[in-house]
Design an enzyme around this catalytic site. Structure first.
Site, PDB file in Angstrom:
ATOM      1  N   LEU A  33       0.814  -1.218   0.000  1.00 49.89           N
ATOM      2  CA  LEU A  33       0.000   0.000   0.000  1.00 49.89           C
ATOM      3  C   LEU A  33       0.847   1.267   0.000  1.00 49.89           C
ATOM      4  O   LEU A  33       1.944   1.296   0.535  1.00 49.89           O
ATOM      5  CB  LEU A  33      -0.930  -0.011   1.221  1.00 49.89           C
ATOM      6  CG  LEU A  33      -1.895  -1.208   1.272  1.00 49.89           C
ATOM      7  CD1 LEU A  33      -2.807  -1.090   2.497  1.00 49.89           C
ATOM      8  CD2 LEU A  33      -2.725  -1.324   0.004  1.00 49.89           C
ATOM      9  N   HIS A  37      -3.564   4.264  -2.480  1.00 51.91           N
ATOM     10  CA  HIS A  37      -4.590   3.431  -1.828  1.00 51.91           C
ATOM     11  C   HIS A  37      -5.257   4.197  -0.686  1.00 51.91           C
ATOM     12  O   HIS A  37      -6.466   4.086  -0.463  1.00 51.91           O
ATOM     13  CB  HIS A  37      -3.953   2.158  -1.251  1.00 51.91           C
ATOM     14  CG  HIS A  37      -3.314   1.266  -2.268  1.00 51.91           C
ATOM     15  ND1 HIS A  37      -1.952   1.102  -2.358  1.00 51.91           N
ATOM     16  CD2 HIS A  37      -3.848   0.475  -3.235  1.00 51.91           C
ATOM     17  CE1 HIS A  37      -1.668   0.250  -3.333  1.00 51.91           C
ATOM     18  NE2 HIS A  37      -2.803  -0.149  -3.883  1.00 51.91           N
TER      19      HIS A  37
HETATM   20  P1  AMP Z   1      -3.831  -2.264  -6.688  1.00 49.97           P
HETATM   21  O1  AMP Z   1      -3.422  -2.593  -5.286  1.00 49.97           O
HETATM   22  O2  AMP Z   1      -2.726  -1.781  -7.556  1.00 49.97           O
HETATM   23  O3  AMP Z   1      -4.681  -3.340  -7.312  1.00 49.97           O
HETATM   24  O4  AMP Z   1      -4.786  -1.013  -6.564  1.00 49.97           O
HETATM   25  C1  AMP Z   1      -5.892  -1.043  -5.712  1.00 49.97           C
HETATM   26  C2  AMP Z   1      -6.726   0.196  -5.945  1.00 49.97           C
HETATM   27  O5  AMP Z   1      -5.937   1.363  -5.691  1.00 49.97           O
HETATM   28  C3  AMP Z   1      -7.223   0.313  -7.389  1.00 49.97           C
HETATM   29  O6  AMP Z   1      -8.547   0.824  -7.377  1.00 49.97           O
HETATM   30  C4  AMP Z   1      -6.256   1.306  -7.981  1.00 49.97           C
HETATM   31  O7  AMP Z   1      -6.795   2.011  -9.080  1.00 49.97           O
HETATM   32  C5  AMP Z   1      -6.017   2.227  -6.803  1.00 49.97           C
HETATM   33  N1  AMP Z   1      -4.777   2.970  -6.966  1.00 49.97           N
HETATM   34  C6  AMP Z   1      -3.547   2.448  -7.243  1.00 49.97           C
HETATM   35  N2  AMP Z   1      -2.643   3.441  -7.387  1.00 49.97           N
HETATM   36  C7  AMP Z   1      -3.317   4.612  -7.216  1.00 49.97           C
HETATM   37  C8  AMP Z   1      -2.933   5.991  -7.248  1.00 49.97           C
HETATM   38  N3  AMP Z   1      -1.669   6.359  -7.503  1.00 49.97           N
HETATM   39  N4  AMP Z   1      -3.890   6.930  -7.016  1.00 49.97           N
HETATM   40  C9  AMP Z   1      -5.173   6.545  -6.763  1.00 49.97           C
HETATM   41  N5  AMP Z   1      -5.594   5.262  -6.719  1.00 49.97           N
HETATM   42  C10 AMP Z   1      -4.683   4.310  -6.943  1.00 49.97           C
END
Ligand code: AMP
Length: 285
Positions: A33, A37
Site C-alpha cells: 500500500l 490506496h
Molecule cells: P492495486 O493494489 O494496484 O490493485 O490497486 C488497488 C486500488 O488502488 C485500485 O482501485 C487502484 O486504481 C487504486 N490505486 C492504485 N494506485 C493509485 C494511485 N496512484 N492513485 C489513486 N488510486 C490508486
C-alpha cells in the site's frame, strides 16, 4: 481494526456493522500500500460510516507467473497503514478461500475487457471482474472506491456492476502522484533507480498531449506528441497509446470534438521480466 482471514469472519464483521445501522465502503487492493490506496480509504471514510479493505494478490488477473511471484508483499506495513487510516475491518484471504477447488465461474465484460489495455494483457480484466464480483458478494458494500489511474479497470467495474444489477455504487478517485508526477503504483518499487527517474516520461507525455489538445485539433497530432515524448526516453518501451471517447471507449479519430481519455502503457526493465506502468488523463477541450 478487525483482521479477517476467512470469508465467514469478514461476513460476521460486516453483519455487525449493518445491524448497528452503519453504511459500508469497500476498498479493494493487492497490498504493497501507498498514498494512492490511502486516498481511496479517505474517500470511503468521507462518505460511509464504516470502511472495509481487502488485500488479495489475485492470481487470475496475472498473465505471467513471474509477475505474480514478483508482486511485492508487505503485509505488516499494510495493516499498520490501514489501521492508522481508520479502516474498520480488513480481509486478507488465501487464494484457496477465494478460488475453492473446482471454481469454474467467471465474470467478464465481454467488449470492454478485450479492447485497449485488455489486448496487451489478455484475460486480465476477466480476472479483475471475477475477483471484484466475489469481493462485492463477500462484503456487500454500499459503495466501492477505485483509482482513476487504472482507468479501463474503473470503467470495466462500473459496467459490470450496472449490467449485473449489483447494489453497489462504484466511485472513481483521482490519481495520487509522486512529487515529479509519476503515478504512485506498487510496481514502482520494482524499478531500478535509473528506470524510476525515466518513468516520469509517462506524465510528461500526458502534459505534452494536454498542451497540444484543443477543439478541432487533429487527434493524430496529440498521438504524435505522446509517441515522440515516450520514444525520446531510451529506457521506455511504449506498449500502447489509446485515445478514446471516455463515454464509449471508441477510438477518437479525426478532429478533437469533445472530451478524450488518453491511456498509456509503457514498459521498463528487462524484456523477459518487464515492469509495465500505466497512466491516463481525461482532457476536455
Ligand atoms: P492495486 O493494489 O494496484 O490493485 O490497486 C488497488 C486500488 O488502488 C485500485 O482501485 C487502484 O486504481 C487504486 N490505486 C492504485 N494506485 C493509485 C494511485 N496512484 N492513485 C489513486 N488510486 C490508486
Amino acid at each position: 481494526m478487525q483482521v479477517c482471514r476467512t470469508i465467514s469472519n469478514i461476513r460476521a464483521a460486516v453483519a455487525a456493522f449493518r445491524a448497528a445501522g452503519e453504511t459500508v465502503g469497500l476498498v479493494t487492493t493487492m497490498g504493497a500500500l501507498h498514498s494512492g490506496h490511502m486516498a481511496l480509504v479517505a474517500a470511503a471514510k468521507a462518505a460511509q460510516t464504516r470502511v472495509v479493505a481487502t488485500i488479495f494478490v489475485n492470481p487470475t488477473q496475472f498473465g505471467n507467473a513471474e509477475d505474480l511471484a514478483n508482486y511485492p508483499r508487505t503485509e505488516d506495513a499494510d495493516l499498520e497503514m490501514l489501521r492508522d487510516a481508520g479502516v474498520d475491518a480488513v480481509l486478507i484471504p488465501d487464494a484457496a478461500e477465494i478460488y475453492p477447488r473446482d471454481n469454474e465461474t467467471i465474470v467478464e465484460t465481454t467488449r470492454l475487457a478485450n479492447v485497449l489495455h485488455g489486448l496487451v494483457r489478455p484475460g486480465h480484466y476477466r480476472g479483475v471482474t471475477t475477483v471484484v464480483s466475489k469481493l462485492f458478494n463477500i462484503t456487500q458494500p454500499d459503495a466501492a472506491y477505485f483509482g482513476e489511474k487504472d482507468y479501463q479497470q474503473l470503467q470495466v467495474i462500473k459496467r459490470m456492476a450496472r449490467d449485473l444489477q449489483m447494489p453497489v455504487a462504484v466511485h472513481g478517485v483521482p490519481t495520487v502522484r509522486e512529487s515529479d508526477g509519476l503515478a504512485m503504483s506498487s510496481r514502482n518499487a520494482r524499478l531500478t533507480e535509473n528506470d524510476r527517474r525515466a518513468a516520469v516520461v509517462l506524465s510528461r507525455a500526458l502534459d505534452k498531449a494536454e498542451n497540444e489538445a484543443g477543439r478541432r485539433v487533429p487527434i493524430d497530432r496529440i498521438d504524435q506528441a505522446l509517441r515522440t515524448t515516450i520514444n525520446a526516453e531510451p529506457r521506455a518501451r511504449l506498449r500502447a497509446v489509446d485515445i478514446v471517447d471516455p463515454a464509449t471507449f471508441a477510438p477518437a479519430v479525426g478532429l478533437m470534438k469533445g472530451p478524450i481519455a488518453i491511456m498509456l502503457s509503457v514498459e521498463f526493465g528487462p524484456n523477459d521480466n518487464p515492469v509495465m506502468l500505466i497512466d491516463q488523463r481525461e482532457i476536455t477541450p
